[in-house]
Design an enzyme around this catalytic site. Structure first.
Site, short mmCIF file in Angstrom:
data_model
loop_
_atom_site.label_atom_id
_atom_site.label_comp_id
_atom_site.label_asym_id
_atom_site.label_seq_id
_atom_site.Cartn_x
_atom_site.Cartn_y
_atom_site.Cartn_z
CG ASN A 1 -0.21 0.01 2.53
OD1 ASN A 1 1.01 0.09 2.57
ND2 ASN A 1 -0.95 -0.06 3.63
CD GLU B 1 0.08 0.62 7.23
OE1 GLU B 1 0.46 0.72 6.04
OE2 GLU B 1 -0.22 -0.47 7.75
#
Ligand code: F6R
Length: 249
Positions: free
Chosen positions: A133, A140
């Site tokens: 991702n 993140e």
């Protein structure tokens, strides 16, 4: 940004090891280490050079990018332990530091690790992997591009991706301490390694997409000294790979 595409994982490991080898032999005192699968070929090659070619890390301190919260000290999947097993116990590093994921005051542990990296740094060469991702360290999507070391929560995708190291996904910790994107960016030289087609989308977004918190690795586009070493599958979606200058920088 230099982008190098190699045939396979071993060739990627050797190319990244060349960067560390040159830096260490010319006096680097601090290196940054990543965990996960991507760096293993690099560690194998550096260990070989230590044993066979006199590459010494005796003057070098290593700093880890991140650590799970709540794993008992010595747990085989704690990143401190993984680095010991895969690299540090085989070479002669002067020391290895990482965030304290077992602290009773995690936010204080994160702040003091950031301060340690800053006061010991800048890190001369920082090794990075990339999540599917687009995460680097455990930043993140949504992480501020200037973020510092902090406690954060893994996405369910990252926990699934890392479940292969644990008995089940339920055992993968939810929280981590990670160097922030700003902390990582303060290293002099960033070296990203990625292998496998499952990384191709993240690699293309990081190198050729907009610089955005939605793809944390896109922060590399803002750094002055970046080397990206890709196995062919991971390079598959890059539109502009030319020798020495893939992202047009
Ligand atoms: C771990 C780290 C992560 C990994 C990434 C890729 O210290 O910094 O960003 O590099 O999750 O993991 P692998 O290499 O296992 O695919």
């Amino acid at each position: 940004m230099d982008v190098v595409v190699e045939r396979d994982e071993a060739a990627c490991g050797a190319t990244v090891a060349d960067v560390f080898d040159r830096a260490v032999r010319s006096g680097a005192r601090t290196i940054g280490l990543a965990t996960g699968s991507s760096p293993l070929s690099v560690y194998r090659e550096l260990i070989r050079r230590h044993r066979e070619e006199g590459l010494s890390f005796a003057a070098v301190r290593a700093f880890l990018l991140d650590e799970y919260v709540g794993l008992p000290a010595g747990h085989p999947q704690s990143y401190a332990q993984v680095i010991r097993t895969e690299f540090a116990s085989h070479v002669d590093l002067a020391g290895v530091s990482g965030p304290d994921g077992g602290s009773s005051d995690l936010s204080c542990a994160a702040d003091s690790y950031d301060a340690l990296v800053v006061s010991s740094g800048p890190v001369d060469v920082q090794l990075l992997g990339i999540g599917a991702n687009g995460h680097i360290g455990f930043n993140e999507p949504g992480s501020a591009l200037d973020s510092r070391t902090r406690v954060t929560t893994l996405t369910s995708q990252t926990r699934q991706d890392n479940a292969r190291f644990f008995a089940s996904v339920d055992e993968v910790p939810r929280r981590v301490i990670t160097q922030g994107l700003g902390t990582i960016s303060s290293a002099r030289h960033l070296v990203l390694i990625a292998t496998g087609e499952h990384k191709a989308k993240a690699v293309a977004a990081a190198l050729e997409g907009p610089v955005t918190a939605e793809c944390p690795a896109s922060v590399l586009q803002r750094h002055l000294m970046v080397t990206v070493v890709l196995e062919e599958g991971a390079a598959k979606l890059l539109g502009r790979v030319r020798s020495g200058d893939a992202a047009g920088h």
